[in-house]
Write a protein that holds these residues in place. Structure first.
Motif, short mmCIF file in Angstrom:
data_model
loop_
_atom_site.label_atom_id
_atom_site.label_comp_id
_atom_site.label_asym_id
_atom_site.label_seq_id
_atom_site.Cartn_x
_atom_site.Cartn_y
_atom_site.Cartn_z
N THR A 175 0.82 -1.22 0.00
CA THR A 175 0.00 0.00 0.00
C THR A 175 0.85 1.27 0.00
O THR A 175 0.31 2.37 0.05
CB THR A 175 -0.93 0.01 1.23
OG1 THR A 175 -0.13 -0.11 2.41
CG2 THR A 175 -1.95 -1.11 1.15
N SER A 176 2.16 1.11 -0.09
CA SER A 176 3.07 2.25 -0.05
C SER A 176 2.91 3.15 -1.27
O SER A 176 2.74 2.68 -2.39
CB SER A 176 4.50 1.73 0.02
OG SER A 176 5.42 2.70 -0.37
N LYS A 177 2.99 4.46 -1.04
CA LYS A 177 2.95 5.43 -2.15
C LYS A 177 4.19 5.28 -3.02
O LYS A 177 4.13 5.46 -4.23
CB LYS A 177 2.86 6.86 -1.61
CG LYS A 177 1.51 7.20 -1.03
CD LYS A 177 1.45 8.64 -0.56
CE LYS A 177 0.10 8.93 0.07
NZ LYS A 177 0.03 10.30 0.58
N THR A 178 5.30 4.92 -2.41
CA THR A 178 6.54 4.71 -3.16
C THR A 178 6.37 3.55 -4.13
O THR A 178 6.76 3.63 -5.30
CB THR A 178 7.73 4.47 -2.21
OG1 THR A 178 7.85 5.58 -1.34
CG2 THR A 178 9.01 4.24 -2.97
N ARG A 179 5.79 2.48 -3.64
CA ARG A 179 5.56 1.30 -4.49
C ARG A 179 4.66 1.68 -5.67
O ARG A 179 4.92 1.30 -6.81
CB ARG A 179 4.92 0.18 -3.68
CG ARG A 179 4.71 -1.11 -4.45
CD ARG A 179 4.09 -2.18 -3.52
NE ARG A 179 4.05 -3.48 -4.13
CZ ARG A 179 3.05 -3.92 -4.90
NH1 ARG A 179 2.02 -3.13 -5.18
NH2 ARG A 179 3.08 -5.14 -5.42
N ALA A 180 3.59 2.42 -5.41
CA ALA A 180 2.68 2.85 -6.47
C ALA A 180 3.41 3.72 -7.48
O ALA A 180 3.22 3.58 -8.70
CB ALA A 180 1.48 3.60 -5.88
N ALA A 181 4.29 4.61 -7.00
CA ALA A 181 5.06 5.48 -7.91
C ALA A 181 6.02 4.65 -8.76
O ALA A 181 6.21 4.94 -9.95
CB ALA A 181 5.82 6.54 -7.11
N VAL B 63 13.72 1.53 -14.28
CA VAL B 63 12.61 2.01 -13.43
C VAL B 63 13.14 3.04 -12.44
O VAL B 63 12.52 4.08 -12.21
CB VAL B 63 11.91 0.84 -12.70
CG1 VAL B 63 10.90 1.36 -11.70
CG2 VAL B 63 11.24 -0.09 -13.71
N ALA B 64 14.31 2.76 -11.87
CA ALA B 64 14.90 3.69 -10.89
C ALA B 64 15.17 5.04 -11.54
O ALA B 64 14.85 6.09 -10.97
CB ALA B 64 16.19 3.09 -10.33
N ALA B 65 15.73 5.04 -12.75
CA ALA B 65 16.04 6.29 -13.44
C ALA B 65 14.75 7.06 -13.74
O ALA B 65 14.69 8.28 -13.55
CB ALA B 65 16.79 6.00 -14.74
N ARG B 66 13.73 6.36 -14.17
CA ARG B 66 12.45 7.00 -14.50
C ARG B 66 11.80 7.58 -13.24
O ARG B 66 11.19 8.64 -13.29
CB ARG B 66 11.54 5.97 -15.17
CG ARG B 66 10.16 6.40 -15.58
CD ARG B 66 10.13 7.43 -16.69
NE ARG B 66 10.63 6.98 -17.95
CZ ARG B 66 9.92 6.85 -19.06
NH1 ARG B 66 8.64 7.15 -19.05
NH2 ARG B 66 10.48 6.47 -20.17
N ALA B 67 11.95 6.88 -12.11
CA ALA B 67 11.31 7.31 -10.85
C ALA B 67 12.19 8.27 -10.04
O ALA B 67 11.72 8.86 -9.07
CB ALA B 67 10.97 6.09 -10.00
N GLY B 68 13.47 8.40 -10.44
CA GLY B 68 14.37 9.28 -9.69
C GLY B 68 14.78 8.71 -8.35
O GLY B 68 14.93 9.45 -7.36
N VAL B 69 14.93 7.38 -8.29
CA VAL B 69 15.35 6.71 -7.05
C VAL B 69 16.52 5.78 -7.37
O VAL B 69 16.98 5.72 -8.50
CB VAL B 69 14.17 5.90 -6.43
CG1 VAL B 69 13.01 6.82 -6.06
CG2 VAL B 69 13.71 4.79 -7.36
N THR B 70 16.96 5.03 -6.37
CA THR B 70 18.06 4.08 -6.60
C THR B 70 17.50 2.73 -7.03
O THR B 70 16.35 2.38 -6.72
CB THR B 70 18.89 3.87 -5.32
OG1 THR B 70 18.06 3.24 -4.34
CG2 THR B 70 19.44 5.18 -4.80
N SER B 71 18.32 1.96 -7.72
CA SER B 71 17.93 0.60 -8.12
C SER B 71 17.62 -0.25 -6.90
O SER B 71 16.72 -1.10 -6.93
CB SER B 71 19.04 -0.07 -8.93
OG SER B 71 19.28 0.63 -10.12
N GLY B 72 18.36 -0.02 -5.82
CA GLY B 72 18.14 -0.78 -4.59
C GLY B 72 16.75 -0.58 -4.02
O GLY B 72 16.16 -1.51 -3.49
N LEU B 73 16.21 0.63 -4.16
CA LEU B 73 14.87 0.89 -3.66
C LEU B 73 13.83 0.11 -4.48
O LEU B 73 12.90 -0.45 -3.93
CB LEU B 73 14.54 2.38 -3.68
CG LEU B 73 13.17 2.75 -3.10
CD1 LEU B 73 13.10 2.42 -1.60
CD2 LEU B 73 12.85 4.22 -3.34
N VAL B 74 14.04 0.08 -5.79
CA VAL B 74 13.12 -0.69 -6.65
C VAL B 74 13.17 -2.16 -6.25
O VAL B 74 12.14 -2.82 -6.09
CB VAL B 74 13.48 -0.52 -8.14
CG1 VAL B 74 12.53 -1.34 -9.01
CG2 VAL B 74 13.46 0.95 -8.55
#
Length: 197
Positions: free
Chosen positions: A11-17, A39-50
């Motif tokens: 249910t995380s907003k991060t997961r939805a993003a 996905v990380a580049a598109r979302a502006g996060v790290t690969s580890g978070l994905v």
């Protein structure tokens, strides 16, 4: 003894993003572009978070299928409650974004068994829900068709087998035999086979 790996909540907003980013990436560049790095580049996060939210790429793809299914199936179920189920199916099937996503997921399903199984289950569920709605409807679906223009015939005769082959590739079968028999009966009426004698 190994401890189970932590995974981000569904249910995380991060997961939805992240799913939004993966879907946009798939629609824009195809399923092969959907990688942790992409996905990380598109979302502006790290690969580890994905990877925290989706330990495997199959987890990510499966989440995409399930989320899209939840979004669209509830709309279809509601539309099928009206007494125009074929019109509801027509409008449901004409969603260009969903159609493009289904095409990419179908291509992906040729390489990933878990996605193939999920796509088949969803497709069969949509078909069953629609057939049930048709059975409940007070409309007469036996009304003969008007004269069919040659352009429509050519399209139906070429696209029906392709659609069946595509659906069979993910494991669907509902309505295939009936459709093929219908086309064969029509062809036998308008172009009877010549006997070899």
């Amino acid at each position: 003894m190994t401890t189970p790996r932590r995974v981000g909540t569904e249910t995380s907003k991060t997961r939805a993003a992240l799913l939004d980013s993966a879907e946009r990436l798939m629609l824009g560049e195809g399923y092969a572009a959907v990688t942790y790095r992409g996905v990380a580049a598109r979302a502006g996060v790290t690969s580890g978070l994905v990877q925290y939210y989706f330990p495997t790429l199959d987890d990510l793809f499966l989440a995409l299928v399930r989320r899209r299914t939840e979004q669209t199936l509830s709309t279809l179920v509601e539309a099928l409650q009206a007494d125009q189920p074929l019109r509801a199916l027509w409008e449901f099937s004409n969603n260009r974004t969903a159609g493009a996503l289904i095409a990419e997921l179908t291509a992906l399903a040729n390489h990933r068994k878990i996605i193939r199984a999920e796509m088949a289950a969803v497709g069969e569920k949509v078909r069953a829900l629609t057939l049930e709605a048709l059975a409940r409807s007070s409309n007469d679906y036996t009304v003969p068709l008007e004269n069919i223009p040659p352009e429509v015939l050519v399209f139906l005769v070429t696209s029906s087998p392709r659609a069946i082959i595509t659906e069979q590739s993910v494991g669907m079968s509902t309505s295939h035999a009936e459709t093929l028999e219908f086309v064969e009966r029509y062809l036998d009426r308008v172009e009877p086979r010549h006997s070899d004698s």
